[in-house]
Design an enzyme around this catalytic site. Structure first.
Site, PDB file in Angstrom:
ATOM      1  CG  LEU A  42     -21.737  11.314   5.384  1.00 13.29           C
ATOM      2  CD1 LEU A  42     -23.146  11.789   5.019  1.00 13.29           C
ATOM      3  CD2 LEU A  42     -21.773   9.826   5.729  1.00 13.29           C
ATOM      4  CB  ALA A  83      -7.996   6.525   8.371  1.00 14.29           C
ATOM      5  CG  ASN A 100      -8.241  12.385   6.671  1.00 12.57           C
ATOM      6  OD1 ASN A 100      -9.139  13.184   6.899  1.00 12.57           O
ATOM      7  ND2 ASN A 100      -8.448  11.071   6.642  1.00 12.57           N
ATOM      8  CE1 TYR A 149      -4.310   3.472   5.739  1.00 10.71           C
ATOM      9  CE2 TYR A 149      -3.046   1.442   5.431  1.00 10.71           C
ATOM     10  CZ  TYR A 149      -4.154   2.099   5.923  1.00 10.71           C
ATOM     11  OH  TYR A 149      -5.112   1.407   6.606  1.00 10.71           O
ATOM     12  NE  ARG A 228      -1.178  -8.371   0.390  1.00  8.63           N
ATOM     13  CZ  ARG A 228       0.033  -8.616  -0.130  1.00  8.63           C
ATOM     14  NH1 ARG A 228       0.618  -9.791   0.062  1.00  8.63           N
ATOM     15  NH2 ARG A 228       0.666  -7.693  -0.834  1.00  8.63           N
ATOM     16  N   GLY A 291       5.258  -1.668  -4.054  1.00  8.32           N
ATOM     17  CA  GLY A 291       5.054  -1.730  -2.599  1.00  8.32           C
ATOM     18  C   GLY A 291       4.306  -2.955  -2.108  1.00  8.32           C
TER      19      GLY A 291
HETATM   20  N1  UFG Z   1      -4.358  -7.349  -6.569  1.00  7.07           N
HETATM   21  C1  UFG Z   1      -4.323  -7.679  -7.903  1.00  7.07           C
HETATM   22  N2  UFG Z   1      -5.126  -6.969  -8.751  1.00  7.07           N
HETATM   23  C2  UFG Z   1      -5.944  -5.969  -8.327  1.00  7.07           C
HETATM   24  C3  UFG Z   1      -5.967  -5.633  -6.969  1.00  7.07           C
HETATM   25  C4  UFG Z   1      -5.169  -6.350  -6.100  1.00  7.07           C
HETATM   26  O1  UFG Z   1      -3.603  -8.587  -8.318  1.00  7.07           O
HETATM   27  O2  UFG Z   1      -6.624  -5.356  -9.169  1.00  7.07           O
HETATM   28  C5  UFG Z   1      -3.522  -8.089  -5.628  1.00  7.07           C
HETATM   29  C6  UFG Z   1      -2.545  -7.192  -4.897  1.00  7.07           C
HETATM   30  O3  UFG Z   1      -1.365  -7.057  -5.637  1.00  7.07           O
HETATM   31  C7  UFG Z   1      -2.357  -7.962  -3.593  1.00  7.07           C
HETATM   32  C8  UFG Z   1      -3.711  -8.641  -3.372  1.00  7.07           C
HETATM   33  O4  UFG Z   1      -4.355  -8.640  -4.646  1.00  7.07           O
HETATM   34  O5  UFG Z   1      -1.397  -8.949  -3.760  1.00  7.07           O
HETATM   35  C9  UFG Z   1      -4.586  -7.905  -2.377  1.00  7.07           C
HETATM   36  O6  UFG Z   1      -4.638  -6.553  -2.754  1.00  7.07           O
HETATM   37  P1  UFG Z   1      -5.657  -5.504  -2.101  1.00  7.07           P
HETATM   38  O7  UFG Z   1      -5.456  -4.205  -2.809  1.00  7.07           O
HETATM   39  O8  UFG Z   1      -7.011  -6.091  -2.066  1.00  7.07           O
HETATM   40  O9  UFG Z   1      -5.156  -5.395  -0.591  1.00  7.07           O
HETATM   41  P2  UFG Z   1      -3.691  -5.058  -0.039  1.00  7.07           P
HETATM   42  O10 UFG Z   1      -3.118  -6.332   0.479  1.00  7.07           O
HETATM   43  O11 UFG Z   1      -2.869  -4.311  -0.985  1.00  7.07           O
HETATM   44  O12 UFG Z   1      -4.035  -3.994   1.096  1.00  7.07           O
HETATM   45  C10 UFG Z   1      -4.633  -4.293   2.315  1.00  7.07           C
HETATM   46  C11 UFG Z   1      -5.437  -3.079   2.771  1.00  7.07           C
HETATM   47  C12 UFG Z   1      -4.524  -1.908   3.006  1.00  7.07           C
HETATM   48  C13 UFG Z   1      -3.445  -2.311   3.984  1.00  7.07           C
HETATM   49  C14 UFG Z   1      -2.744  -3.548   3.527  1.00  7.07           C
HETATM   50  C15 UFG Z   1      -1.829  -4.003   4.571  1.00  7.07           C
HETATM   51  O13 UFG Z   1      -6.395  -2.753   1.817  1.00  7.07           O
HETATM   52  O14 UFG Z   1      -5.264  -0.849   3.533  1.00  7.07           O
HETATM   53  O15 UFG Z   1      -3.667  -4.594   3.260  1.00  7.07           O
HETATM   54  O16 UFG Z   1      -0.962  -4.914   4.061  1.00  7.07           O
HETATM   55  F1  UFG Z   1      -2.515  -1.336   4.092  1.00  7.07           F
END
Ligand code: UFG
Length: 335
Positions: A42, A83, A100, A149, A228, A291
């Site tokens: 939790l 995780a 972890n 990660y 995405r 990244g």
């Molecule tokens: N984004 C924004 N503003 C925000 C948050 C996100 O513009 O406030 C953009 C990010 O730059 C990205 C997209 O929205 O282009 C999606 O971002 P998320 O943070 O929702 O998800 P990620 O693609 O970064 O990450 C996801 C999972 C991770 C995993 C990754 C693998 O959450 O755990 O995909 O590519 F590692």
């Protein structure tokens, strides 16, 4: 195999079953009559996501305690979600993530070997591919993580290769793309603290009026924002069911992308949120987030062809609508 079968009371231990994807998977398992036990400390999951009798409140690093849970009754398989998931945090606290995610998994596998449980579904990630120069991404592309990660998950995938060879531990690694949305009946949803994911942040912005930030508008994509592959969490949960059933019917270890094969840009997600909520999303424009690859879209052909999985949610608006329903329900409960 292409159809989902009844679980017929088979016992599945779900580590991290109180979290976002884990709790949705538990709903699917229960609806199929599996006997589910959740192991969760939790730290990020929620007590309200698990029926009290099913929860064993402990950390997977406690090998002896996990072994005891696995021995309570004959256990057919383990699904391992537990995780840390924040890419940014992993680059500041690498030891915490390796401890972890990697050591935690190793502890679980040790407990499984001691208890004689030899089937595992493992939550992996698109982050194992890093910054691929081609999309859609296929499973044969090399490991190239660009953050701790992703590396912590690559390490576990590699450990599982040896565990299969030496101990006959059969595993399915599901490499998640962007899990999103909520249970269509509103029983579960995304409740990360702090929230870093795009869709819930946009919904929060709609509700609070405080702007969300778009991370970068100068990517080499049609509208300049990142693309995405948003997979609905219930579809993702279903992928785990197919994976469990593959293993229970004697299937071999394998790795699969879990995505829809369709990409949406950040701007397209904002448009969708505006259509679904009927409100303007307040946004500000910020620099690129460190990244972030410009485009991550899965080929899910292998998952579809080998396990018979198929996504039910292919329209972004439908995914966002389930997230919005959950968000509104949650707000009401807090009032
Ligand atoms: N984004 C924004 N503003 C925000 C948050 C996100 O513009 O406030 C953009 C990010 O730059 C990205 C997209 O929205 O282009 C999606 O971002 P998320 O943070 O929702 O998800 P990620 O693609 O970064 O990450 C996801 C999972 C991770 C995993 C990754 C693998 O959450 O755990 O995909 O590519 F590692």
């Amino acid at each position: 195999m292409s159809t989902i079968q009844s679980g017929a009371g088979k016992r599945i231990v779900v580590c991290g079953g109180a979290g976002y994807i884990g709790s949705h998977t538990v709903l699917e398992l229960l609806s199929l009559d599996y006997d589910v036990v959740v192991v969760d400390d939790l730290s990020y999951g929620y007590r309200h996501n698990v029926e009290p009798g099913r929860l064993r409140e402990l950390n997977v690093l406690d090998t002896d305690a996990v072994e005891r849970v696995l021995r309570e009754k004959p256990t057919e398989a383990v699904i391992h979600f537990a995780a840390f998931i924040s890419v940014g945090e992993s680059m500041h606290k690498p030891e915490m993530y390796f401890h972890n995610n990697t050591c935690g998994s190793l502890s679980l596998f040790t407990a499984m070997m001691r208890a004689g449980v030899k089937r595992l579904v493992f939550s992996s990630t698109a982050a194992v591919y890093g910054m691929p120069d081609k999309v859609p991404i296929v499973e044969t592309m090399p490991y190239a993580p660009v953050n701790v990660y992703g590396e912590s998950k690559v390490m576990v995938e590699k450990i599982l290769g040896w565990m299969d060879l030496i101990h006959g531990l059969r595993s399915v690694c599901l490499r998640y793309f962007n899990a999103s949305g909520a249970d269509p009946e509103g029983r579960r949803g995304e409740e990360h603290k702090p929230e870093t994911h795009l869709i819930p942040l946009l919904l929060e912005a709609v509700e609070s009026g405080k702007p969300a930030t778009i991370f970068g508008t100068d990517y080499p994509t049609p509208d300049g924002t990142c693309i995405r592959d948003y997979i609905h969490v219930t579809d993702l949960a279903q992928a785990h069911i197919f994976a469990v059933q593959h293993l229970l019917s004697g299937g071999a270890s394998d790795k699969f992308n879990a995505g829809t094969g369709i990409g949406f840009s950040v701007k397209q997600v904002i448009d969708s949120v505006e259509r679904v909520t009927g409100k303007k999303v307040p946004v500000t424009y910020g620099p690129r987030r460190e990244g972030d690859p410009p485009e991550l879209v899965a080929s899910s052909e292998k998952l579809q062809k080998t396990l018979g999985w198929k996504p039910q949610f292919t329209k972004l608006d439908d995914i966002v609508r389930t997230a919005w329903n959950f968000e509104q329900k949650r707000e009401k409960q807090l009032e």
